[in-house]
Design an enzyme around this catalytic site. Structure first.
Site, short mmCIF file in Angstrom:
data_model
loop_
_atom_site.label_atom_id
_atom_site.label_comp_id
_atom_site.label_asym_id
_atom_site.label_seq_id
_atom_site.Cartn_x
_atom_site.Cartn_y
_atom_site.Cartn_z
N GLY A 174 0.83 -1.22 0.00
CA GLY A 174 0.00 0.00 0.00
C GLY A 174 0.85 1.26 0.00
O GLY A 174 2.08 1.21 -0.08
N ASN B 92 -6.34 -2.92 -2.21
CA ASN B 92 -6.18 -1.48 -2.50
C ASN B 92 -4.73 -1.18 -2.85
O ASN B 92 -4.16 -0.16 -2.47
CB ASN B 92 -6.62 -0.65 -1.26
CG ASN B 92 -6.72 0.84 -1.59
OD1 ASN B 92 -6.88 1.21 -2.75
ND2 ASN B 92 -6.58 1.68 -0.59
N ASP C 3 -4.92 -12.68 2.70
CA ASP C 3 -5.93 -11.84 3.34
C ASP C 3 -5.92 -12.17 4.83
O ASP C 3 -6.01 -13.36 5.19
CB ASP C 3 -7.32 -12.13 2.75
CG ASP C 3 -8.35 -11.13 3.25
OD1 ASP C 3 -9.12 -10.60 2.43
OD2 ASP C 3 -8.33 -10.85 4.47
N SER D 204 -4.06 6.41 13.77
CA SER D 204 -4.39 7.62 13.01
C SER D 204 -4.83 8.73 13.94
O SER D 204 -5.44 8.47 14.98
CB SER D 204 -5.53 7.30 12.03
OG SER D 204 -6.07 8.51 11.51
N THR E 152 -7.14 10.37 13.53
CA THR E 152 -8.60 10.35 13.52
C THR E 152 -9.16 9.94 14.87
O THR E 152 -10.30 10.23 15.19
CB THR E 152 -9.10 9.43 12.39
OG1 THR E 152 -10.41 9.81 12.00
CG2 THR E 152 -9.06 7.98 12.76
N TYR F 156 -14.59 3.91 10.67
CA TYR F 156 -13.16 3.71 10.36
C TYR F 156 -12.31 4.12 11.57
O TYR F 156 -11.48 3.36 12.05
CB TYR F 156 -12.74 4.51 9.12
CG TYR F 156 -11.26 4.74 9.08
CD1 TYR F 156 -10.72 5.98 9.43
CD2 TYR F 156 -10.40 3.70 8.76
CE1 TYR F 156 -9.35 6.16 9.44
CE2 TYR F 156 -9.02 3.89 8.77
CZ TYR F 156 -8.50 5.12 9.12
OH TYR F 156 -7.14 5.32 9.15
N LYS G 189 -9.80 1.96 14.44
CA LYS G 189 -8.43 2.30 14.86
C LYS G 189 -8.36 2.40 16.39
O LYS G 189 -7.45 1.86 17.03
CB LYS G 189 -8.00 3.64 14.25
CG LYS G 189 -7.73 3.60 12.75
CD LYS G 189 -6.58 2.66 12.40
CE LYS G 189 -6.22 2.73 10.92
NZ LYS G 189 -5.18 1.75 10.54
N TYR H 92 -0.88 8.71 12.74
CA TYR H 92 -0.49 9.53 11.60
C TYR H 92 -1.39 10.74 11.50
O TYR H 92 -2.61 10.60 11.66
CB TYR H 92 -0.66 8.78 10.27
CG TYR H 92 -0.08 7.41 10.17
CD1 TYR H 92 -0.61 6.52 9.24
CD2 TYR H 92 0.98 6.99 10.94
CE1 TYR H 92 -0.10 5.24 9.10
CE2 TYR H 92 1.49 5.71 10.82
CZ TYR H 92 0.95 4.84 9.90
OH TYR H 92 1.46 3.57 9.75
N ARG I 33 -4.69 21.41 8.72
CA ARG I 33 -4.26 20.04 8.96
C ARG I 33 -2.74 19.98 9.05
O ARG I 33 -2.05 20.92 8.61
CB ARG I 33 -4.71 19.11 7.81
CG ARG I 33 -6.22 18.89 7.73
CD ARG I 33 -6.75 18.09 8.90
NE ARG I 33 -8.18 17.82 8.80
CZ ARG I 33 -9.13 18.65 9.18
NH1 ARG I 33 -8.79 19.83 9.72
NH2 ARG I 33 -10.41 18.33 9.06
C1 WQD Z 1 -8.16 17.40 4.66
C2 WQD Z 1 -8.79 18.77 4.51
C3 WQD Z 1 -11.17 18.69 4.12
C4 WQD Z 1 -11.03 16.87 0.16
C5 WQD Z 1 -8.57 11.89 6.66
C6 WQD Z 1 -9.04 10.77 7.51
C7 WQD Z 1 -7.96 10.39 8.48
C8 WQD Z 1 -6.66 10.13 7.74
C9 WQD Z 1 -6.28 11.29 6.87
C10 WQD Z 1 -6.43 7.75 7.48
C11 WQD Z 1 -10.15 18.87 5.23
C12 WQD Z 1 -10.42 19.30 2.92
C13 WQD Z 1 -10.64 17.40 1.39
C14 WQD Z 1 -11.64 17.72 -0.80
C15 WQD Z 1 -11.43 19.57 0.71
N1 WQD Z 1 -6.76 8.95 6.96
N2 WQD Z 1 -10.83 18.73 1.63
N3 WQD Z 1 -11.81 19.04 -0.50
O1 WQD Z 1 -10.24 14.52 6.80
O2 WQD Z 1 -8.04 15.47 7.69
O3 WQD Z 1 -8.31 13.02 7.45
O4 WQD Z 1 -7.38 11.53 5.99
O5 WQD Z 1 -6.01 7.53 8.57
O6 WQD Z 1 -8.38 9.21 9.11
O7 WQD Z 1 -10.15 11.22 8.26
O8 WQD Z 1 -8.09 14.44 5.44
O9 WQD Z 1 -7.58 14.89 3.10
O10 WQD Z 1 -9.95 14.17 3.70
O11 WQD Z 1 -9.15 16.45 4.32
O12 WQD Z 1 -11.62 20.78 0.95
O13 WQD Z 1 -12.02 17.30 -1.94
O14 WQD Z 1 -9.06 18.98 3.12
O15 WQD Z 1 -12.37 19.41 4.37
O16 WQD Z 1 -10.28 20.17 5.75
P1 WQD Z 1 -8.76 14.44 6.89
P2 WQD Z 1 -8.71 14.93 4.06
#
Ligand code: WQD
Length: 332
Positions: free
Chosen positions: A10, A35, A58, A124, A126, A148, A152, A176, A230
């Protein structure tokens, strides 16, 4: 020493395998290729000169997974395998609980049975849900907004309980923040199946013209430009964090959760602007309503990783944007 890497074909797994090989480890990857693609192994070999052992497996198939433990001894396991799409987890929670939790339980049972007692787990940020304050440190309240994230957190709790019951076990839970970027060779990169949810793959799609424009979810947050903040971290810094955690896990017992982030917050617009500038390309975008469940601001207190592992992120946002774009253009 030999490391077993679940989900090693991955995005984060493959970059970590490269760094493990470059740090002298023997590596066995198992992956169900749900994936990811088997061609990643060829690219890892091109980058490092070494092709990791591979088992198509798997983690829900206990017998097939047990064969991997029968075939070789492993000094540690790095566990990436799992479903990770937030939106899909809301639509299909049972699929996420079955795969992520039962798969991990199979892995942990076999680790115990074959006396493999060192684990690095791909957790994460998250698990922090919508943090009360930033930077977020590891003592922050844990609260998940989606299935999800709950998988975690549940796996974190399982590992904490296992390390209490079995004093010989060691588990580092790496939280992360927002992994982006790709290997500078462009040979391995983020290659999401289907429609990506995350920001950087959508920026790339807009830059390539694969979508008309990127939708920025919300421009009315109380941040410096109205868009969410972020902690974007280069996938190679993340990979190095796993190697550093491995050194720690060989010398310590018990469980510990550690943030892997840069400690810097960036808004969506700042990332778009950095991407446009470093790659000299426009990212067509427009504003859309806020996305349900988004936190206004989430970025790491990364000091514990520095204290325990001597690790800190080194690569810049420009490196992330440059490498992500090169990876997207070269990836096939
Ligand atoms: C980042 C920012 C969106 C898409 C997620 C998972 C988390 C981890 C990381 C696995 C936010 C904005 C996004 C778009 C946008 N994954 N955005 N337009 O939500 O911080 O975290 O990914 O572990 O578990 O929740 O990341 O990249 O989705 O969003 O404006 O088309 O970008 O609103 O502010 P997020 P993200």
């Amino acid at each position: 020493m030999r490391i077993l890497v679940s989900g090693g074909a991955g995005f984060i797994g493959s970059h970590t395998v490269v760094r493990l090989i470059e740090n002298g480890y023997d590596v066995t990857v198992f992956d169900n290729l749900y994936n990811s693609k088997i061609t990643v192994l060829d690219k890892i070999e091109k980058i490092t000169g070494v092709r990791p052992d591979f088992r198509l497996c798997d983690m829900l198939d206990y017998d097939s997974l047990e064969n991997i433990f029968k075939e070789d001894h492993y000094d540690a396991v790095i566990h990436f395998a799992g479903y990770k799409a937030v939106g899909e987890s809301i639509e299909k929670p049972l699929m996420y609980y079955d795969n992520n939790i039962r798969g991990t339980l199979n892995l942990l049972e076999l680790m115990s049975k074959y006396n493999v007692k060192n684990l690095i787990f791909s957790s994460s940020a998250t698990v922090y849900g919508i943090p009360d304050k930033c930077p977020v440190d590891e003592t922050a309240k844990l609260f998940c907004l989606n299935p999800y994230g709950r998988t975690k957190l549940m796996i974190e709790e399982i590992l904490r309980d296992l390390c209490i019951a079995d004093k010989d076990f060691a588990a580092v839970l790496l939280r992360y923040f927002n992994p982006v970027g790709a290997h500078p060779s462009g040979l391995i990169a983020e290659d999401p199946n289907g429609i990506p949810n995350n920001l950087m793959p959508r920026i790339i799609q807009a830059a390539k013209g694969e979508i008309k424009e990127l939708k920025v979810f919300g421009d009315d947050y109380e941040t410096r430009d109205g868009t969410c903040i972020r902690d974007y971290i280069h996938v190679l810094d993340l990979a190095d964090g796993h190697v550093a955690a491995l050194n720690y896990v060989f010398k310590n017992r018990g469980s510990v959760a550690v943030n892997l982030g840069t400690g810097n917050g960036l808004t969506v617009l700042e990332l778009i602007n950095a991407f446009e500038k470093v790659n000299n390309i426009k990212v067509p975008h427009s504003f859309a309503p806020r996305r349900e469940g988004d936190s206004m601001s989430t970025y790491a207190d990364a000091s514990l990783a520095k204290k325990l592992f001597g690790w800190e992120a080194k690569l810049t946002v420009d490196d992330m944007c440059r490498d992500a774009w090169k990876g997207a253009l070269n990836y096939e």
